[in-house]
Enzyme design. Structure first.
Site, short mmCIF file in Angstrom:
data_model
loop_
_atom_site.label_atom_id
_atom_site.label_comp_id
_atom_site.label_asym_id
_atom_site.label_seq_id
_atom_site.Cartn_x
_atom_site.Cartn_y
_atom_site.Cartn_z
N HIS A 108 -89.97 62.83 -1.32
CA HIS A 108 -89.58 62.93 0.09
C HIS A 108 -90.42 64.01 0.76
O HIS A 108 -90.81 64.99 0.12
CB HIS A 108 -88.11 63.34 0.24
CG HIS A 108 -87.13 62.23 0.12
ND1 HIS A 108 -85.84 62.42 -0.36
CD2 HIS A 108 -87.20 60.92 0.44
CE1 HIS A 108 -85.19 61.28 -0.34
NE2 HIS A 108 -86.00 60.35 0.14
N CYS B 3 -82.16 69.25 1.24
CA CYS B 3 -81.56 67.95 0.87
C CYS B 3 -80.07 67.92 1.18
O CYS B 3 -79.52 66.86 1.49
CB CYS B 3 -81.76 67.68 -0.62
SG CYS B 3 -83.43 67.19 -1.08
#
Length: 275
Positions: free
Chosen positions: A168, A264
């Site tokens: 990511h 996150c």
């Protein structure tokens, strides 16, 4: 340089059901057991630090059978009170998208777009003053970038990720101050072309080496002054202080077993209600 924190509103989800049952990333090892109680304590410390800095932290109810729902950043991207939902690459995480959608609509989102193309929310989208930084290569598809550009009405800067450890964008790049386009990133996580774009667009960025990145030092939450990042990335602290930021070390070692850090765990609710 003096930096000022901006009050923000965040969404987090307690890791009540957190576990690692398969190896979908290089970080995940099902043979390394997760201490869920410790994960919850670490998560609470992150939440409480954000609140102590004057930010509002909302909590999303965790779903049984959704062990990675703690990574709330992946559930949507919210800008100016509008939300682009997530379309997860792995079927195990699909139920999370509906939970985020229901919460966001119930809490004042002015427009919600059900995505046509795969994207994992703020995992791969990071707004700055000049553009929307958009990762692709592992989870979010390039086709989603056009969808985001149209929906948010912002220019999109596509960045290709090439190292599976940094699957990511938020594991390879952090926006430190969106108002001034201040960022930090790990160059080796990106393709040669994307590195060139980053050097040209962000010449004053903090550059993180392989050790910083491996400690998930780029998976950081910044309010424009305080930068919350793993304690294991302490070697990044001096560079942040030089630029006027205050690094704050956080222990999220249990959640790191799934490749997740502070960012996150935190979805920013930009323009959604008062902070």
């Amino acid at each position: 340089m003096s930096r000022h924190a901006t009050p923000r509103r965040y969404l987090m989800c307690r890791p009540t059901h957190f576990e690692v049952t398969e190896a979908r990333t290089p970080w995940m090892n099902p043979d390394d057991p997760v201490d869920t109680d410790a994960a919850c304590r670490q998560w609470e410390h992150l939440r409480d630090r954000l609140r102590a800095f004057g930010h509002t932290v909302e909590e999303l109810t965790p779903l049984p059978g959704a062990p990675e729902m703690v990574f709330a950043a992946n559930g949507a991207t919210v800008i100016d009170g509008r939300a682009l939902g997530a379309r997860f690459a792995h079927p195990e995480r699909v139920p999370e998208a509906a939970a985020h959608r229901a919460w966001l609509i119930a809490h004042g989102v002015t427009a919600y777009r059900e995505p046509e193309h795969a994207n994992e929310g703020e995992g791969d989208y990071a707004p700055t003053a000049s553009c929307l930084l958009a990762g692709h290569g592992f989870r979010t598809t390039p086709a989603s970038h056009a969808e985001a550009r149209h929906f948010f009405g912002r220019p999109v800067l596509a960045l290709e990720l090439v190292d599976p450890r940094y699957y990511h964008l938020d594991t390879a790049l952090a926006v430190l101050d969106p108002a001034t386009d201040a960022i930090m990133y790990h160059p080796e996580a990106f393709s040669t072309a994307s590195r060139a774009v980053l050097r040209q667009r962000f010449p004053d960025a903090v550059l993180a080496d392989s050790a910083h990145a491996a400690a998930l030092g780029l998976n950081a939450v910044s309010d424009g002054r305080h930068v919350l990042l793993p304690e294991a990335a302490r070697d990044l602290f001096p560079a942040l202080r030089t630029r006027g930021f205050e690094p704050v070390g956080i222990d999220l070692s249990e959640l790191a077993k799934s490749g997740g850090g502070a960012k996150c765990c935190v979805q920013e609710l930009r323009g959604l209600g008062a902070p």
